[in-house]
Motif scaffolding. Sequence first.
Motif, PDB file in Angstrom:
ATOM      1  N   ASN A  48       0.816  -1.218   0.000  1.00 42.96           N
ATOM      2  CA  ASN A  48       0.000   0.000   0.000  1.00 42.96           C
ATOM      3  C   ASN A  48       0.847   1.265   0.000  1.00 42.96           C
ATOM      4  N   ASP A  49       2.027   1.186   0.620  1.00 40.34           N
ATOM      5  CA  ASP A  49       2.943   2.331   0.598  1.00 40.34           C
ATOM      6  C   ASP A  49       3.738   2.390  -0.695  1.00 40.34           C
ATOM      7  N   LEU A  50       4.056   1.214  -1.229  1.00 48.83           N
ATOM      8  CA  LEU A  50       4.927   1.163  -2.403  1.00 48.83           C
ATOM      9  C   LEU A  50       4.240   1.713  -3.659  1.00 48.83           C
ATOM     10  N   ARG A  51       2.978   1.414  -3.857  1.00 48.08           N
ATOM     11  CA  ARG A  51       2.288   1.849  -5.081  1.00 48.08           C
ATOM     12  C   ARG A  51       2.318   3.375  -5.254  1.00 48.08           C
ATOM     13  N   PRO A  52       1.873   4.149  -4.244  1.00 49.24           N
ATOM     14  CA  PRO A  52       1.925   5.604  -4.431  1.00 49.24           C
ATOM     15  C   PRO A  52       3.341   6.152  -4.505  1.00 49.24           C
ATOM     16  N   TYR A  56       4.867   8.476  -7.480  1.00 48.02           N
ATOM     17  CA  TYR A  56       5.545   9.746  -7.206  1.00 48.02           C
ATOM     18  C   TYR A  56       6.938   9.771  -7.831  1.00 48.02           C
ATOM     19  N   LEU A  57       7.604   8.614  -7.846  1.00 48.81           N
ATOM     20  CA  LEU A  57       8.963   8.538  -8.393  1.00 48.81           C
ATOM     21  C   LEU A  57       8.968   8.272  -9.903  1.00 48.81           C
ATOM     22  N   SER A  58       7.788   8.329 -10.517  1.00 44.71           N
ATOM     23  CA  SER A  58       7.639   8.163 -11.979  1.00 44.71           C
ATOM     24  C   SER A  58       7.994   6.766 -12.465  1.00 44.71           C
ATOM     25  N   VAL A  59       7.802   5.767 -11.608  1.00 39.78           N
ATOM     26  CA  VAL A  59       7.959   4.371 -12.032  1.00 39.78           C
ATOM     27  C   VAL A  59       6.553   3.877 -12.352  1.00 39.78           C
ATOM     28  N   ARG A  60       6.188   3.883 -13.638  1.00 37.26           N
ATOM     29  CA  ARG A  60       4.799   3.615 -14.013  1.00 37.26           C
ATOM     30  C   ARG A  60       4.638   2.435 -14.974  1.00 37.26           C
ATOM     31  N   GLU A  61       5.728   1.924 -15.506  1.00 36.20           N
ATOM     32  CA  GLU A  61       5.627   0.781 -16.407  1.00 36.20           C
ATOM     33  C   GLU A  61       5.006  -0.403 -15.664  1.00 36.20           C
ATOM     34  N   LYS A  62       3.908  -0.934 -16.175  1.00 38.00           N
ATOM     35  CA  LYS A  62       3.137  -1.940 -15.451  1.00 38.00           C
ATOM     36  C   LYS A  62       3.978  -3.159 -15.067  1.00 38.00           C
ATOM     37  N   ALA A  63       4.771  -3.662 -16.012  1.00 36.61           N
ATOM     38  CA  ALA A  63       5.568  -4.861 -15.729  1.00 36.61           C
ATOM     39  C   ALA A  63       6.546  -4.604 -14.584  1.00 36.61           C
ATOM     40  N   ARG A  64       7.157  -3.418 -14.587  1.00 37.84           N
ATOM     41  CA  ARG A  64       8.117  -3.090 -13.527  1.00 37.84           C
ATOM     42  C   ARG A  64       7.409  -2.893 -12.198  1.00 37.84           C
ATOM     43  N   VAL A  65       6.260  -2.215 -12.215  1.00 35.12           N
ATOM     44  CA  VAL A  65       5.504  -2.009 -10.981  1.00 35.12           C
ATOM     45  C   VAL A  65       5.075  -3.359 -10.411  1.00 35.12           C
TER      46      VAL A  65
END
Length: 291
Positions: A48-52, A56-65
Amino acid sequence: MARRTVRLAIKDARTAKGLTQTQVAEAMEWSLSKVMRIESGEVTISQNDLRPLLTYLSVREKARVDELIQAAKASKQRRQWWDERRFASLVTTAMKQWFSYEFEATSIRIFCASYLPAFLQTPAFARSLLEFFEDELSKEEITARIETRTRRRQAIDQRKVKPQIFMLLDESVLYRGHGHPDVLRQQLSAALEVIREGWVTARIAPYEVVNPGIGHWEILYLGQEDLEHAVLYRENATRDEIIDDPASLTRHLKQWNKIWQAAHDEEKSVELIERRIGELVEKSARTKSTP
């Protein structure tokens, strides 16, 4: 390993955006200490903390997330013996990180200037060493640290594929007093037995070779044998730390390689250990025969 994957990804993304830990803490409405503990690997981060944070850090690629979310989940679920509550205040945070890296390491390079590495230490040898620090360590801490040595060795022995360990010892390790000569004799005999098993390679650096001083340090490779997949554990007396800074790793590896090349080869090093064991057998016999 999972925790390290997550914390390095967070640190790299923060650095890439040119943000400080303070700025991240303020943006996420967290304490600075929370950000520092997450990046150091001292604590895990919830999904829950990691997703936001990733957003915020612009890590948005689905596979990487998804990869990082799964790693965060794994780091929460997998608990090992060093996570037991009774070890919480008795061993350092760096030690627990060290144990987890050792558990996963594919190869390890060790430098010891004063004593055999902990995973090879017999209980009697470990006690003689740790009791020297009884003014800094409580009886409970000493007992816990002796137990960790046994548990670490058991964990390595249970691995299907053991790590390849290259152990560099200063010659003084063969002569450092630990009370009765039987203590050192039994310790050297135990180490020699492991060397003969083939997964530990040892070299002895003679007195003539300059070494980088007292202390103990290890470079642990986690997967490929390059510094991008390595961490450094460094210990001096009762102080220790985990380092993954490329400059520090490079400097220590250069030192290690320099001494390794100048040390006695494997065959000569085993001969020196065998000779020292023989001397200690004779010394013990003389001690027992003295009224």
